[in-house]
Design a protein around this motif. Sequence first.
Motif, PDB file in Angstrom:
ATOM      1  N   HIS A  96       0.749  -0.904   0.156  1.00 12.30           N
ATOM      2  CA  HIS A  96      -0.231   0.014   0.279  1.00 12.30           C
ATOM      3  C   HIS A  96       0.662   1.109  -0.047  1.00 12.30           C
ATOM      4  O   HIS A  96       2.205   1.353   0.508  1.00 12.30           O
ATOM      5  CB  HIS A  96      -0.672  -0.042   0.873  1.00 12.30           C
ATOM      6  N   LYS A  97       0.520   1.919  -0.576  1.00  9.94           N
ATOM      7  CA  LYS A  97       1.005   3.358  -0.481  1.00  9.94           C
ATOM      8  C   LYS A  97       0.596   3.883   0.879  1.00  9.94           C
ATOM      9  O   LYS A  97      -0.816   4.095   0.981  1.00  9.94           O
ATOM     10  CB  LYS A  97       0.781   4.409  -1.427  1.00  9.94           C
ATOM     11  N   VAL A  98       1.503   4.608   1.378  1.00  9.99           N
ATOM     12  CA  VAL A  98       1.964   5.132   2.785  1.00  9.99           C
ATOM     13  C   VAL A  98       2.301   6.441   3.148  1.00  9.99           C
ATOM     14  O   VAL A  98       3.383   6.490   2.652  1.00  9.99           O
ATOM     15  CB  VAL A  98       1.602   4.168   3.972  1.00  9.99           C
ATOM     16  N   PRO A  99       1.563   7.515   3.385  1.00  3.68           N
ATOM     17  CA  PRO A  99       2.728   8.824   4.012  1.00  3.68           C
ATOM     18  C   PRO A  99       3.561   8.055   5.238  1.00  3.68           C
ATOM     19  O   PRO A  99       3.057   8.362   6.440  1.00  3.68           O
ATOM     20  CB  PRO A  99       1.586   8.878   4.793  1.00  3.68           C
ATOM     21  N   HIS A 100       4.937   8.454   4.617  1.00  7.81           N
ATOM     22  CA  HIS A 100       5.825   7.968   5.639  1.00  7.81           C
ATOM     23  C   HIS A 100       6.346   9.076   6.460  1.00  7.81           C
ATOM     24  O   HIS A 100       6.663  10.205   5.325  1.00  7.81           O
ATOM     25  CB  HIS A 100       7.078   7.332   5.058  1.00  7.81           C
ATOM     26  N   LEU A 101       6.253   9.847   7.919  1.00  3.85           N
ATOM     27  CA  LEU A 101       6.177  11.252   7.815  1.00  3.85           C
ATOM     28  C   LEU A 101       8.102  11.008   9.369  1.00  3.85           C
ATOM     29  O   LEU A 101       7.964   9.554  10.326  1.00  3.85           O
ATOM     30  CB  LEU A 101       5.107  12.206   8.327  1.00  3.85           C
ATOM     31  N   VAL A 102       8.564  12.077   9.311  1.00  4.67           N
ATOM     32  CA  VAL A 102       9.098  12.163  10.349  1.00  4.67           C
ATOM     33  C   VAL A 102       8.756  13.435  10.809  1.00  4.67           C
ATOM     34  O   VAL A 102       9.145  14.833  10.713  1.00  4.67           O
ATOM     35  CB  VAL A 102      10.919  11.989   9.637  1.00  4.67           C
ATOM     36  N   ILE A 103       8.865  13.536  12.962  1.00 10.28           N
ATOM     37  CA  ILE A 103       8.855  14.721  13.159  1.00 10.28           C
ATOM     38  C   ILE A 103       9.965  15.200  14.343  1.00 10.28           C
ATOM     39  O   ILE A 103      10.911  13.611  14.567  1.00 10.28           O
ATOM     40  CB  ILE A 103       7.552  15.093  14.123  1.00 10.28           C
TER      41      ILE A 103
END
Lengths: 236, 189
Positions: A164-171
Amino acid sequence: MNCAEYREAIAADPAFDGGASHVAACSDCQAYQREMQALNVKIAKAMLIDVPELKMPELPDIEADNVATLPVRKRWLKPMWFALAATVVLATSISLRISNVFQSYDSLAEEVLAHMDHEPASLRVTDEPVTDERLARAVPANLAIFDRNASLITYAQPCIINGHKVPHLVIQGEYGPVTIILMPEEKVAEATPIDGINVKGVILPVGDGSIAIIGDRKEQLGPIQENVVNSVTWTT
Amino acid sequence: MVSEQFSAVPVIKGTRGGSSRMTSSSTEGQRRRRFDRLVAVFYQDMYRFAAWLSRDKAIAEDVVQEALLRAWKSLDALRDDDAAKPWLLTIVRRENARYFERRRLETVDIDNLSASQAALLAETPNDELDDLREAIFGLDDDYREPLVLQVLMGYSTSEIAEMMGLKQGAVLTRLHRARHKLKGNVEEQ
């Protein structure tokens, strides 16, 4: 930038991040910006029509004529043949490992950790936020809405997890970067711990999907989890 | 919710299996696995893009079928799988244009829809979304297409400009006008 110019820009692209000084001082344009962003979410929902089950057409064989013909082979000496075969096997195994295409994982947590290893550049300590445009690309309106005001987002990339296409974020957390992977289509029954060599985290069930949150072992993930969960709205 | 894994081939119907006349059956197998994986990930985007371009569910299915065939035949031209989405959407776009060129179909009359066209508007029992969907349906092709590419597919205005062969300014104008029309429609409700 005046009001007309700003409104034209925000109507063309609700992720437009120019004109910050104008919008900060103009309450009417702030309201217009919110209105456009809300409209965009509605448009995305309206466009999400049901998709019928895939029916693959009869795929023709690929003609041998289309494949480059190999020249007549010389008879190789045995050691040379073995060396070539070993090289091919090694190269194939390395490329498959790198491309991750045929790799299967025992669990979602394992795949998330492996994915982090493949994108070490995401774990940069920085105070430079990603642009709204980049965030919008990583978190398209038809997947989720992520309230960026809740955290300093320093990395945003659309990735593939479990097909699945998923958002990968980093904070940025207190002890370094914290990875957040939004998985609207990965339902988990309960919170699943993630235990890496230098990192720890959890996959939280959120609605019909889940969110993976992984940070340094010393990081207090509890407040971050609450903040992240409150910042996300699925739109799938 | 359907879990589409890379190995989600079982949901695919009508596949032909691994027989091949290529020089190497393993190469054929790899090619097929690569194709199945890309289709599993991007099929939904392909269908929705086709549906909003054609405004007709039945035509969208035909267009996607043709696009899948064309993508299969030219898969080797796709060097980098990271570029698969725009590559597939461009194929859908061209197949849609070919479909309408072949059939010489006229512009859809929103007051006189076929059952397949009307089906697109009757997706969910939600009045607000139904009205908005109808408003999107009623947008000119020139406005609707960049809006779908931006909102649904997540492309930037510069990428849309490249895909549509337009200048970025033209895309911005079309998007601004599209939203202006939709905003007016929402306010009328």
